[in-house]
Design a protein around this motif. Structure first.
Motif, PDB file in Angstrom:
ATOM      1  N   UNK A  57       0.947  -1.338  -0.601  1.00 61.40           N
ATOM      2  CA  UNK A  57      -0.258   0.389   0.525  1.00 61.40           C
ATOM      3  C   UNK A  57       0.436   0.958   0.114  1.00 61.40           C
ATOM      4  N   UNK A  58       0.538   2.422  -1.249  1.00 60.68           N
ATOM      5  CA  UNK A  58       1.682   3.304  -0.867  1.00 60.68           C
ATOM      6  C   UNK A  58       0.400   4.884  -0.414  1.00 60.68           C
ATOM      7  N   UNK A  74      -3.343   3.773  -2.137  1.00 60.06           N
ATOM      8  CA  UNK A  74      -3.446   3.098  -2.955  1.00 60.06           C
ATOM      9  C   UNK A  74      -2.794   1.390  -3.741  1.00 60.06           C
ATOM     10  N   UNK A  75      -2.628   0.506  -4.388  1.00 59.72           N
ATOM     11  CA  UNK A  75      -1.784  -0.251  -3.970  1.00 59.72           C
ATOM     12  C   UNK A  75      -0.865  -0.071  -5.239  1.00 59.72           C
ATOM     13  N   UNK A  76       0.347  -0.691  -4.866  1.00 54.58           N
ATOM     14  CA  UNK A  76       1.442  -0.617  -5.529  1.00 54.58           C
ATOM     15  C   UNK A  76       1.927  -1.897  -5.211  1.00 54.58           C
ATOM     16  N   UNK A  77       3.094  -2.278  -6.934  1.00 56.46           N
ATOM     17  CA  UNK A  77       3.709  -3.546  -6.713  1.00 56.46           C
ATOM     18  C   UNK A  77       5.150  -3.156  -6.023  1.00 56.46           C
ATOM     19  N   UNK A  78       5.888  -2.609  -5.880  1.00 50.46           N
ATOM     20  CA  UNK A  78       7.018  -2.633  -5.039  1.00 50.46           C
ATOM     21  C   UNK A  78       8.431  -2.451  -5.694  1.00 50.46           C
ATOM     22  N   UNK A  79       9.070  -3.526  -5.741  1.00 52.29           N
ATOM     23  CA  UNK A  79      10.258  -4.201  -6.565  1.00 52.29           C
ATOM     24  C   UNK A  79      10.132  -6.161  -6.409  1.00 52.29           C
ATOM     25  N   UNK A  80      10.292  -6.220  -8.051  1.00 54.89           N
ATOM     26  CA  UNK A  80      10.363  -7.264  -8.941  1.00 54.89           C
ATOM     27  C   UNK A  80       9.777  -7.269  -9.944  1.00 54.89           C
TER      28      UNK A  80
END
Ligand SMILES: [Ca+2]
Length: 230
Positions: A57-58, A74-80
């Motif tokens: 969550x961001x 909101x939702x986010x992908x992050x790292x990968x």
């Protein structure tokens, strides 16, 4: 279904004492069946994490300039390379949905979400949503995926669609897919997810309660007729 529209037929003969409620006279839908659809709990309540990017969550801090579509998060992908957030939604008994209605083969799953990604060219990191229709044993009996929505010019883009719910479906897995196309971070963002069940107007049928009202009304018709004859 939870939301009902009544077309009241009030012929003068019945003196307005009863009406035949034709439920589902028009297309109608449940309200949003998803928990925490727009991340506004500030965490991943309702969602199960998958993939390798540890989506989360961001609040607009991961990529300055990309703020939630609505609210604070909101939702986010992050790292990968790939992250998923999945929510299983049970249908039977949810807002009045019945197994009979599902197995009539006329219900639709309506879904909608908003996407934005960091501008890293075309394609940038983006996102899609997959619906997986599960039977009583949680076995998949149908799946549908949206195209990857790649909006990376500072604006949010909406995607929405309506998909027939296969006969035998008892729950739906709603999965957000965060897909990396550039760099190491997964800079795709999704907000304001929605999943509803829609009953098209063409399948409108009187429901049991209407028959009860009709049964109540018929003796009144006879009573009025007898009085008129008298
Ligand atoms: Ca939000």
């Amino acid at each position: 279904m939870h939301i009902r529209r009544c077309a009241c037929l009030a012929p003068a003969l019945l003196l307005g004492l009863t009406c035949l409620c034709l439920s589902r006279a028009g297309a109608q839908a449940t309200s949003n069946l998803l928990t925490n659809p727009g991340a506004e709990t500030g965490d991943l309540t309702g969602w199960t994490v998958g993939g390798n990017s540890n989506p989360g969550v961001d609040n607009g801090s991961f990529d300055p300039g990309i703020n939630p579509h609505s609210g604070t998060y909101d939702f986010y992908g992050h790292t990968g390379s790939l992250g998923t957030l999945t929510q299983n939604v049970t249908l039977v008994g949810n807002q009045g949905i019945t197994a009979t209605e599902i197995d009539s083969g006329t219900l639709l799953a309506g879904f909608s979400f908003w996407e934005q990604g960091l501008n890293q060219g075309t394609p940038s990191d983006d996102a899609s949503v997959t619906l997986d229709f599960l039977d009583v044993g949680s076995t998949s009996i149908g799946t549908f995926s949206s195209p990857e929505i790649d909006s990376h010019n500072g604006i949010w883009e909406n995607y929405s669609n309506s998909i027939p719910i296969p006969t035998g479906t008892r729950s739906i897995d709603y999965t957000i897919n965060f897909i990396r196309h550039a760099g190491s971070d997964n800079d795709s963002f999704v907000d304001d997810n929605s999943l509803t069940v829609i009953l098209p107007a063409a399948s409108a049928v009187p429901e049991p309660g209407s028959y009860a009202l009709l049964a109540l009304g018929l003796p009144l018709v006879g009573l009025v007729a007898r009085r008129r004859r008298a």
